[in-house]
Design a protein around this motif. Structure first.
Motif, PDB file in Angstrom:
ATOM      1  N   CYS A  76     108.166  31.070 105.051  1.00 18.00           N
ATOM      2  CA  CYS A  76     107.289  31.510 104.305  1.00 18.00           C
ATOM      3  C   CYS A  76     106.634  30.585 103.244  1.00 18.00           C
ATOM      4  O   CYS A  76     106.152  31.100 102.298  1.00 18.00           O
ATOM      5  N   GLY A  77     106.796  29.316 103.613  1.00 18.19           N
ATOM      6  CA  GLY A  77     106.405  28.428 102.498  1.00 18.19           C
ATOM      7  C   GLY A  77     104.924  28.135 102.659  1.00 18.19           C
ATOM      8  O   GLY A  77     104.441  28.451 103.500  1.00 18.19           O
ATOM      9  N   THR A  78     104.367  27.481 101.443  1.00 18.47           N
ATOM     10  CA  THR A  78     103.049  26.925 101.636  1.00 18.47           C
ATOM     11  C   THR A  78     102.739  25.683 100.967  1.00 18.47           C
ATOM     12  O   THR A  78     103.936  25.142 100.274  1.00 18.47           O
ATOM     13  N   ARG A  79     101.784  25.350 100.757  1.00 19.63           N
ATOM     14  CA  ARG A  79     101.429  24.202 100.050  1.00 19.63           C
ATOM     15  C   ARG A  79     100.958  24.607  98.472  1.00 19.63           C
ATOM     16  O   ARG A  79      99.851  24.329  97.995  1.00 19.63           O
ATOM     17  N   ARG A  80     102.069  25.317  97.818  1.00 17.60           N
ATOM     18  CA  ARG A  80     101.936  25.658  96.412  1.00 17.60           C
ATOM     19  C   ARG A  80     101.044  26.789  96.327  1.00 17.60           C
ATOM     20  O   ARG A  80     100.734  26.935  94.939  1.00 17.60           O
ATOM     21  N   VAL A  81     100.668  27.503  97.407  1.00 19.99           N
ATOM     22  CA  VAL A  81      99.724  28.541  96.990  1.00 19.99           C
ATOM     23  C   VAL A  81     100.287  29.910  97.599  1.00 19.99           C
ATOM     24  O   VAL A  81     100.214  29.972  98.755  1.00 19.99           O
ATOM     25  N   TYR A  82     100.919  30.771  96.674  1.00 22.71           N
ATOM     26  CA  TYR A  82     101.476  32.017  96.990  1.00 22.71           C
ATOM     27  C   TYR A  82     100.716  33.345  96.830  1.00 22.71           C
ATOM     28  O   TYR A  82      99.987  33.215  95.581  1.00 22.71           O
ATOM     29  N   PHE A  83     100.790  34.224  97.314  1.00 22.04           N
ATOM     30  CA  PHE A  83      99.994  35.526  96.949  1.00 22.04           C
ATOM     31  C   PHE A  83     101.102  36.604  96.533  1.00 22.04           C
ATOM     32  O   PHE A  83     100.814  37.620  96.130  1.00 22.04           O
ATOM     33  N   HIS A  84     102.435  36.312  96.520  1.00 20.48           N
ATOM     34  CA  HIS A  84     103.557  37.056  96.279  1.00 20.48           C
ATOM     35  C   HIS A  84     104.117  36.323  95.002  1.00 20.48           C
ATOM     36  O   HIS A  84     104.372  35.218  95.066  1.00 20.48           O
ATOM     37  N   PRO A  85     104.389  37.004  94.024  1.00 16.55           N
ATOM     38  CA  PRO A  85     104.828  36.340  92.759  1.00 16.55           C
ATOM     39  C   PRO A  85     106.370  35.815  92.919  1.00 16.55           C
ATOM     40  O   PRO A  85     106.736  34.816  92.122  1.00 16.55           O
ATOM     41  N   TYR A  86     107.112  36.433  93.788  1.00 18.42           N
ATOM     42  CA  TYR A  86     108.541  36.040  93.649  1.00 18.42           C
ATOM     43  C   TYR A  86     109.078  35.538  95.162  1.00 18.42           C
ATOM     44  O   TYR A  86     110.091  34.847  94.936  1.00 18.42           O
ATOM     45  N   CYS A  87     108.672  36.221  96.210  1.00 16.82           N
ATOM     46  CA  CYS A  87     109.269  35.923  97.342  1.00 16.82           C
ATOM     47  C   CYS A  87     109.005  34.415  97.878  1.00 16.82           C
ATOM     48  O   CYS A  87     107.996  33.662  97.978  1.00 16.82           O
ATOM     49  N   ARG A  88     110.179  33.692  98.222  1.00 17.04           N
ATOM     50  CA  ARG A  88     109.923  32.194  98.538  1.00 17.04           C
ATOM     51  C   ARG A  88     111.057  32.298  99.788  1.00 17.04           C
ATOM     52  O   ARG A  88     112.104  33.078  99.792  1.00 17.04           O
ATOM     53  N   ASN A  89     111.046  31.158 100.430  1.00 21.10           N
ATOM     54  CA  ASN A  89     112.024  30.632 101.299  1.00 21.10           C
ATOM     55  C   ASN A  89     113.485  31.004 100.982  1.00 21.10           C
ATOM     56  O   ASN A  89     114.229  31.183 101.632  1.00 21.10           O
ATOM     57  N   GLU A  90     113.563  30.365  99.577  1.00 17.68           N
ATOM     58  CA  GLU A  90     114.990  30.308  99.009  1.00 17.68           C
ATOM     59  C   GLU A  90     115.396  31.602  98.706  1.00 17.68           C
ATOM     60  O   GLU A  90     116.890  31.682  98.631  1.00 17.68           O
ATOM     61  N   ASN A  91     114.802  32.913  98.708  1.00 18.36           N
ATOM     62  CA  ASN A  91     115.357  34.001  98.256  1.00 18.36           C
ATOM     63  C   ASN A  91     114.883  35.117  99.249  1.00 18.36           C
ATOM     64  O   ASN A  91     115.078  36.426  99.169  1.00 18.36           O
ATOM     65  N   SER A  92     114.876  34.606 100.641  1.00 16.63           N
ATOM     66  CA  SER A  92     114.443  35.676 101.711  1.00 16.63           C
ATOM     67  C   SER A  92     115.104  35.196 102.858  1.00 16.63           C
ATOM     68  O   SER A  92     115.584  34.265 103.105  1.00 16.63           O
ATOM     69  N   LEU A  93     115.247  36.306 103.967  1.00 19.06           N
ATOM     70  CA  LEU A  93     115.504  35.946 105.291  1.00 19.06           C
ATOM     71  C   LEU A  93     114.140  36.152 106.133  1.00 19.06           C
ATOM     72  O   LEU A  93     113.275  36.990 105.712  1.00 19.06           O
ATOM     73  N   GLY A  94     114.020  35.412 107.229  1.00 14.43           N
ATOM     74  CA  GLY A  94     112.903  35.534 108.152  1.00 14.43           C
ATOM     75  C   GLY A  94     113.295  36.256 109.282  1.00 14.43           C
ATOM     76  O   GLY A  94     114.088  35.744 109.875  1.00 14.43           O
ATOM     77  N   ILE A  95     112.836  37.004 109.890  1.00 14.28           N
ATOM     78  CA  ILE A  95     112.757  37.804 111.151  1.00 14.28           C
ATOM     79  C   ILE A  95     111.521  37.729 111.934  1.00 14.28           C
ATOM     80  O   ILE A  95     110.323  38.327 111.483  1.00 14.28           O
ATOM     81  N   ALA A  96     111.417  37.382 113.186  1.00 15.63           N
ATOM     82  CA  ALA A  96     110.312  37.241 113.862  1.00 15.63           C
ATOM     83  C   ALA A  96     110.347  38.088 115.099  1.00 15.63           C
ATOM     84  O   ALA A  96     111.277  38.251 115.540  1.00 15.63           O
ATOM     85  N   LEU A  97     109.311  38.853 115.219  1.00 15.21           N
ATOM     86  CA  LEU A  97     109.300  39.758 116.108  1.00 15.21           C
ATOM     87  C   LEU A  97     108.346  39.004 117.572  1.00 15.21           C
ATOM     88  O   LEU A  97     107.457  38.590 117.329  1.00 15.21           O
TER      89      LEU A  97
END
Length: 174
Positions: A76-97
């Motif tokens: 869930c990384g971007t090129r420095r443009v995030y629309f969520h104030p806190y969620c980043r790769n570093e503090n999340s788990l990714g689940i793909a359906l």
């Protein structure tokens, strides 16, 4: 729930030693471009350097883990443009359906949605993550992912209600 493991190629994630208190979000994705099978997607992430990854891949038959929860998947990384104030790769788990592409539209089979909801509830319990911290990739980056849950607010709301309920209700992602 049985979870199979196939380690992603080192070029697709960052080794880390995250502990339980460092994971605060779960980010839901869908596969695109023919990623209809969790095992084949796990094999692809192990074989190829894609510079992207998720922790878990879910289809209607199985759950595959490609990145250890203590490591940082690139989901869930971007090129420095995030629309969520806190969620980043570093503090999340990714689940793909794993999704299906038919006639130009993506869908997620009901069995995949049910299996994913069970996995997400298990992870929520393990990390004390509230349902409000289960996000779509879209909520973090505005990428249209998971496509069926972005195109249908009702499908996303139904998935979220499964996370809050003792007995999950059926979800349709057509």
């Amino acid at each position: 729930m049985e979870v199979h493991f196939r380690q992603a190629h080192r070029g697709n994630y960052r080794p880390a030693m995250r502990g339980q208190g460092q994971i605060a979000y779960l980010v839901i994705h869908s596969t695109a471009g023919g990623g209809e099978n969790a095992e084949s997607e796990a094999v692809r992430l192990a074989r190829e350097v894609a510079s992207v990854s998720v922790h878990y891949l879910v289809d209607e038959r199985a759950v595959w883990q490609a990145v250890r929860e203590s490591d940082i998947a690139w989901h869930c990384g971007t090129r420095r443009v995030y629309f969520h104030p806190y969620c980043r790769n570093e503090n999340s788990l990714g689940i793909a359906l794993c999704s299906r592409l038919r006639d130009g539209r993506y869908s997620i089979p009901e069995e995949t949605v049910a299996r994913a909801a069970a996995l997400v509830r298990r992870l929520m319990a393990r990390y004390a993550i509230p349902a409000d911290n289960v996000l779509r990739h879209y909520d973090v980056t505005h990428k249209t992912c998971p496509t069926p849950f972005v195109e249908s607010a009702a499908a996303w709301q139904a998935f979220q209600s499964r996370l809050r309920a003792d007995e999950p209700a059926p979800v349709s992602c057509l």
